[in-house]
Motif scaffolding. Sequence first.
Motif, short mmCIF file in Angstrom:
data_model
loop_
_atom_site.label_atom_id
_atom_site.label_comp_id
_atom_site.label_asym_id
_atom_site.label_seq_id
_atom_site.Cartn_x
_atom_site.Cartn_y
_atom_site.Cartn_z
N GLN A 103 0.82 -1.21 0.00
CA GLN A 103 0.00 0.00 0.00
C GLN A 103 0.86 1.26 0.00
O GLN A 103 0.59 2.21 -0.75
CB GLN A 103 -0.94 -0.03 1.21
CG GLN A 103 -2.01 -1.11 1.12
CD GLN A 103 -2.76 -1.32 2.42
OE1 GLN A 103 -2.28 -0.94 3.49
NE2 GLN A 103 -3.92 -1.94 2.35
N GLU A 104 1.88 1.27 0.82
CA GLU A 104 2.77 2.44 0.88
C GLU A 104 3.50 2.65 -0.44
O GLU A 104 3.58 3.78 -0.95
CB GLU A 104 3.78 2.25 2.01
CG GLU A 104 3.17 2.31 3.42
CD GLU A 104 4.15 1.90 4.49
OE1 GLU A 104 5.22 1.35 4.15
OE2 GLU A 104 3.84 2.12 5.68
N ASN A 105 4.02 1.58 -1.01
CA ASN A 105 4.76 1.70 -2.26
C ASN A 105 3.85 1.99 -3.45
O ASN A 105 4.29 2.62 -4.43
CB ASN A 105 5.55 0.42 -2.52
CG ASN A 105 6.73 0.27 -1.56
OD1 ASN A 105 7.26 1.27 -1.06
ND2 ASN A 105 7.15 -0.94 -1.28
N ALA A 106 2.60 1.54 -3.37
CA ALA A 106 1.65 1.86 -4.44
C ALA A 106 1.41 3.35 -4.52
O ALA A 106 1.36 3.94 -5.61
CB ALA A 106 0.33 1.12 -4.19
N ILE A 107 1.27 4.00 -3.37
CA ILE A 107 1.08 5.46 -3.35
C ILE A 107 2.28 6.16 -3.97
O ILE A 107 2.14 7.06 -4.80
CB ILE A 107 0.84 5.94 -1.90
CG1 ILE A 107 -0.51 5.44 -1.38
CG2 ILE A 107 0.90 7.48 -1.84
CD1 ILE A 107 -0.74 5.72 0.10
N LEU A 108 3.48 5.72 -3.59
CA LEU A 108 4.69 6.33 -4.14
C LEU A 108 4.78 6.14 -5.65
O LEU A 108 5.10 7.07 -6.39
CB LEU A 108 5.93 5.73 -3.46
CG LEU A 108 6.10 6.06 -1.97
CD1 LEU A 108 7.30 5.29 -1.40
CD2 LEU A 108 6.30 7.56 -1.76
N ARG A 109 4.48 4.94 -6.12
CA ARG A 109 4.56 4.66 -7.55
C ARG A 109 3.54 5.46 -8.34
O ARG A 109 3.80 5.93 -9.45
CB ARG A 109 4.36 3.15 -7.80
CG ARG A 109 4.23 2.75 -9.27
CD ARG A 109 5.45 3.17 -10.07
NE ARG A 109 5.30 2.81 -11.48
CZ ARG A 109 5.98 3.37 -12.46
NH1 ARG A 109 6.86 4.34 -12.21
NH2 ARG A 109 5.80 2.98 -13.71
N SER A 110 2.35 5.66 -7.76
CA SER A 110 1.29 6.36 -8.48
C SER A 110 1.66 7.80 -8.80
O SER A 110 1.14 8.38 -9.77
CB SER A 110 0.00 6.33 -7.66
OG SER A 110 0.06 7.22 -6.54
N LYS A 111 2.58 8.38 -8.05
CA LYS A 111 2.96 9.77 -8.27
C LYS A 111 3.63 9.98 -9.62
O LYS A 111 3.65 11.10 -10.16
CB LYS A 111 3.88 10.25 -7.14
CG LYS A 111 3.17 10.32 -5.79
CD LYS A 111 4.09 10.79 -4.67
CE LYS A 111 3.35 10.86 -3.34
NZ LYS A 111 4.20 11.35 -2.25
#
Length: 389
Positions: A359-367
């Motif tokens: 979940q944390e890395n998904a947010i970062l990647r979405s940027k």
Amino acid sequence: MKIVIYAWSLDNGGAERVASLWANGFAEQGHKVSIVLDSLFTPIKYKVSPNVAIIRQYHPQKAIPSKLFKFILKKHFLSNLLEKIWYRVPQNIRKIFLANTLQKENPDVIITVLPAYYKRIKDALNAIGKNTPIIVTDHNPYERPEYAPLSVERIKEKFTDSYNYDFLTVLTEADKLVLQKRMDSSFMKKVYVLPNPLTYTPQVKIPPKEKTILAAGRLDDWHYKGFDLLLQAWSNIHRSFPDWKLKIAGGNDKSTLLKICKKLKIEDRVDFLGFVDIKKEYEKAEIFVLSSRYEGFGMVLTEAMSQGCACIACDYKGRQREIIENDNQGVICPTDNEEEIAKAISNIISNRQYRQKLQENAILRSKYYELPNIMARWNDIFERMGLIN
């Protein structure tokens, strides 16, 4: 620079939503932007900057008293009927209205939301003696499975008519590779990979979550969206996770999916949400699954990632792997494989620490897909075309 974006409507559809985001981005950069719509009465559902002009190529509000026009907008059956009549008006007549609009707008460049509109725009420009460059944006994959092949019309657009385009954008490197295998090097100089921008601002931190597995899409497209695979996968493991629930957001006919649920005896473990505020559902869901048998990009995937979902995506020939680059950002499954989907869901549910990391890395990647980053790519396109320095 004066930019015209041509689309059917701003009522529904992923490509149309993207067009509204582009328009807002161009306006913020200081360009003069107009969205020219082919439809007569469809409402404007997507948020558009007040600095963006919305123009219907035929202006019914100028020919119809304002009260009657507003009445037609409210009565969907009537507006839909009039749209169908307008759609059947011969192209050579509709071309006159578009030509008049383009004459008045006098843009430096025209962006068409789909390849199907290219000829219509080109004919209108020829009618007024203009040679304005047209950028064709294609929002669909350049290959499909054997059981769902591209139509003859789509093949013609993608591999024959496209030679006439001034510039072409595709969603993924995978699509560009398909083109490279069929087109010459001079053509490839005008092809650019332009992924869809994010609809929502990424979360700063993971929002409070519920024990929900979410999927989204048109329910009558259940086979293409792989919802039958997802239901089968959930039926295989749901007894191990009695406090979790599968939710599928989206409208249209759900009768086939209800029959599948009944056959699998999971009616009480699946909720069909209909049309909902999907952002709120992303925020609440622990897990999001893109189960499609084939998908050109997957806006729902990047949207879900931006709202802190641990994502599982069935990868169609590398396209979704371009979004989820590694196993720390999400889980990639082969298409048409309910066992792998079930395994991925089970692993994420069972391992809270792993789920939180995804979940944390998904947010970062979405940027990576935030609108300013996509607008930088548009500036690169304009520079390559010699429209800006």
